[in-house]
Design a protein around this motif. Structure first.
Motif, PDB file in Angstrom:
ATOM      1  N   ARG A 160       0.834  -1.208   0.000  1.00 20.90           N
ATOM      2  CA  ARG A 160       0.000   0.000   0.000  1.00 20.90           C
ATOM      3  C   ARG A 160       0.866   1.254   0.000  1.00 20.90           C
ATOM      4  O   ARG A 160       0.576   2.230  -0.700  1.00 20.90           O
ATOM      5  N   LEU A 161       1.922   1.221   0.791  1.00 19.50           N
ATOM      6  CA  LEU A 161       2.795   2.380   0.917  1.00 19.50           C
ATOM      7  C   LEU A 161       3.519   2.680  -0.407  1.00 19.50           C
ATOM      8  O   LEU A 161       3.620   3.835  -0.821  1.00 19.50           O
ATOM      9  N   MET A 162       3.989   1.651  -1.081  1.00 25.23           N
ATOM     10  CA  MET A 162       4.678   1.845  -2.361  1.00 25.23           C
ATOM     11  C   MET A 162       3.759   2.488  -3.392  1.00 25.23           C
ATOM     12  O   MET A 162       4.144   3.438  -4.083  1.00 25.23           O
ATOM     13  N   LEU A 163       2.539   1.966  -3.495  1.00 27.14           N
ATOM     14  CA  LEU A 163       1.595   2.478  -4.485  1.00 27.14           C
ATOM     15  C   LEU A 163       1.200   3.928  -4.195  1.00 27.14           C
ATOM     16  O   LEU A 163       1.065   4.744  -5.112  1.00 27.14           O
ATOM     17  N   LYS A 164       1.027   4.253  -2.928  1.00 29.77           N
ATOM     18  CA  LYS A 164       0.669   5.630  -2.567  1.00 29.77           C
ATOM     19  C   LYS A 164       1.832   6.578  -2.842  1.00 29.77           C
ATOM     20  O   LYS A 164       1.628   7.704  -3.319  1.00 29.77           O
ATOM     21  N   PHE A 165       3.036   6.145  -2.550  1.00 29.39           N
ATOM     22  CA  PHE A 165       4.211   6.976  -2.825  1.00 29.39           C
ATOM     23  C   PHE A 165       4.296   7.293  -4.316  1.00 29.39           C
ATOM     24  O   PHE A 165       4.554   8.425  -4.715  1.00 29.39           O
ATOM     25  N   LEU A 166       4.069   6.279  -5.153  1.00 25.33           N
ATOM     26  CA  LEU A 166       4.171   6.462  -6.595  1.00 25.33           C
ATOM     27  C   LEU A 166       3.073   7.374  -7.131  1.00 25.33           C
ATOM     28  O   LEU A 166       3.329   8.280  -7.927  1.00 25.33           O
ATOM     29  N   LEU A 167       1.839   7.131  -6.694  1.00 27.35           N
ATOM     30  CA  LEU A 167       0.701   7.890  -7.218  1.00 27.35           C
ATOM     31  C   LEU A 167       0.661   9.325  -6.704  1.00 27.35           C
ATOM     32  O   LEU A 167       0.265  10.238  -7.422  1.00 27.35           O
ATOM     33  N   LEU A 168       1.073   9.542  -5.466  1.00 27.85           N
ATOM     34  CA  LEU A 168       0.958  10.868  -4.856  1.00 27.85           C
ATOM     35  C   LEU A 168       2.179  11.762  -5.084  1.00 27.85           C
ATOM     36  O   LEU A 168       2.082  12.981  -4.960  1.00 27.85           O
ATOM     37  N   THR A 169       3.303  11.173  -5.422  1.00 29.49           N
ATOM     38  CA  THR A 169       4.508  11.981  -5.635  1.00 29.49           C
ATOM     39  C   THR A 169       4.973  11.987  -7.089  1.00 29.49           C
ATOM     40  O   THR A 169       5.724  12.873  -7.488  1.00 29.49           O
ATOM     41  N   GLY A 170       4.554  10.991  -7.863  1.00 29.55           N
ATOM     42  CA  GLY A 170       4.957  10.934  -9.262  1.00 29.55           C
ATOM     43  C   GLY A 170       6.400  10.508  -9.478  1.00 29.55           C
ATOM     44  O   GLY A 170       6.952  10.665 -10.570  1.00 29.55           O
ATOM     45  N   ILE A 171       7.041   9.936  -8.461  1.00 23.78           N
ATOM     46  CA  ILE A 171       8.428   9.503  -8.623  1.00 23.78           C
ATOM     47  C   ILE A 171       8.477   8.209  -9.442  1.00 23.78           C
ATOM     48  O   ILE A 171       7.484   7.520  -9.608  1.00 23.78           O
ATOM     49  N   ARG A 172       9.647   7.907  -9.967  1.00 17.07           N
ATOM     50  CA  ARG A 172       9.853   6.696 -10.757  1.00 17.07           C
ATOM     51  C   ARG A 172      10.038   5.499  -9.827  1.00 17.07           C
ATOM     52  O   ARG A 172      10.436   5.657  -8.674  1.00 17.07           O
ATOM     53  N   VAL A 173       9.792   4.289 -10.356  1.00 23.40           N
ATOM     54  CA  VAL A 173       9.956   3.076  -9.546  1.00 23.40           C
ATOM     55  C   VAL A 173      11.399   2.936  -9.086  1.00 23.40           C
ATOM     56  O   VAL A 173      11.669   2.559  -7.940  1.00 23.40           O
ATOM     57  N   GLY A 174      12.338   3.231  -9.980  1.00 22.84           N
ATOM     58  CA  GLY A 174      13.754   3.150  -9.611  1.00 22.84           C
ATOM     59  C   GLY A 174      14.107   4.075  -8.461  1.00 22.84           C
ATOM     60  O   GLY A 174      14.947   3.750  -7.613  1.00 22.84           O
TER      61      GLY A 174
END
Length: 273
Positions: free
Chosen positions: A101-115
């Motif tokens: 859950r934390l990974m997905l929220k970080f990606l969606l809310l900040t727009g950072i790359r997976v790397g």
């Protein structure tokens, strides 16, 4: 009698229904064939020397044109919210639920790359409950360091669980202590999308969340492209433009806002007459 006009006609008319990649392959085949012919087309005899040159003009490639890449994203007016809400509704199993859950929220809310996500270290997190934010540095493309922030209240519960009894340097790791990879994150994105009832996109990898974050900030947040370029850490603003998926709803919003502004102007003019 092979000339550039003939080849242009062939590439543009006869191959009209072919995909860009197929046209490209055929073009390369033609070029290689003519290059071979040019090397073999000198006819010699005892009296004269005759040459038959087949020259491939540089402008032939322009006939094919450039392929426009399609970028997938979540519609900022409904799918974005639906995806965010569903992250907490998916019945994740075992100890990985909070991390997922934390990974997905970080990606969606900040727009950072997976790397950039998987390289976040626990020691880099600066939690400020009073200001309701978490700051952390990430190393992006070109080894450039930038500061990223996320609302603490949106990730608090999952973050505290992830930090509890953690012995790893990195925030996001597998149960064996290894770093998470793109494929795994892509599986999580697909799972949430399916549970949320969001149709498949042209591309369904984890990068869809980065596009969605930028599109949401543009369409709903109304941030201008210069600010979004800085937020997304794009070297060239033309890259940011590719992330701005302007749909019919955005166009309607612009029209409506334009009408409102013009109406206000007319009222001011009439009041002075």
């Amino acid at each position: 009698q092979i000339n550039s006009s003939m080849l242009k006609h062939y590439l543009s008319e006869e191959l009209e229904d072919y995909s860009y990649s197929s046209k490209k392959n055929i073009y390369v085949a033609i070029k290689n064939f003519l290059t071979y012919i040019e090397g073999k087309n000198v006819i010699k005899n005892s009296k004269t020397k005759t040459e038959h040159n087949f020259k491939l003009h540089k402008d032939i490639i322009k006939v094919i044109g450039k392929e426009k890449k399609k970028f997938a994203y979540l519609n900022p007016h409904d799918e974005y919210y639906k995806f965010l809400e569903t992250i907490d509704k998916v019945p994740w199993k075992g100890k990985t639920q909070h991390r997922n859950r934390l990974m997905l929220k970080f990606l969606l809310l900040t727009g950072i790359r997976v790397g950039e996500l998987i390289d976040i270290k626990i020691k880099d997190l600066i939690i400020n409950e009073e200001l309701n934010k978490i700051d952390f540095n990430i190393i992006g493309k070109g080894n450039k360091v930038r500061l990223v922030s996320i609302a603490y209240s949106l990730v608090k519960d999952d973050l505290l669980e992830c930090l509890k009894d953690s012995t790893n340097n990195y925030l996001f790791t597998s149960l064996t202590g290894k770093q998470i990879n793109d494929r795994y994150v892509g599986m999580l994105v697909d799972k949430v999308r399916e549970v949320a009832g969001i149709p498949k996109k042209s591309k369904n990898g984890p990068h869809i969340l980065r596009h969605s974050a930028c599109t949401f900030l543009s369409a709903v947040g109304n941030f201008d492209i210069a600010k979004l370029q800085h937020f997304m850490a794009h070297e060239d603003i033309s890259t940011t433009k590719k992330y701005l998926h302007l749909d019919d709803q955005v166009i309607d919003d612009v029209k409506n806002r334009t009408f409102e502004l013009l109406d206000e102007v007319m009222h001011r003019v009439k009041s002075k007459i």
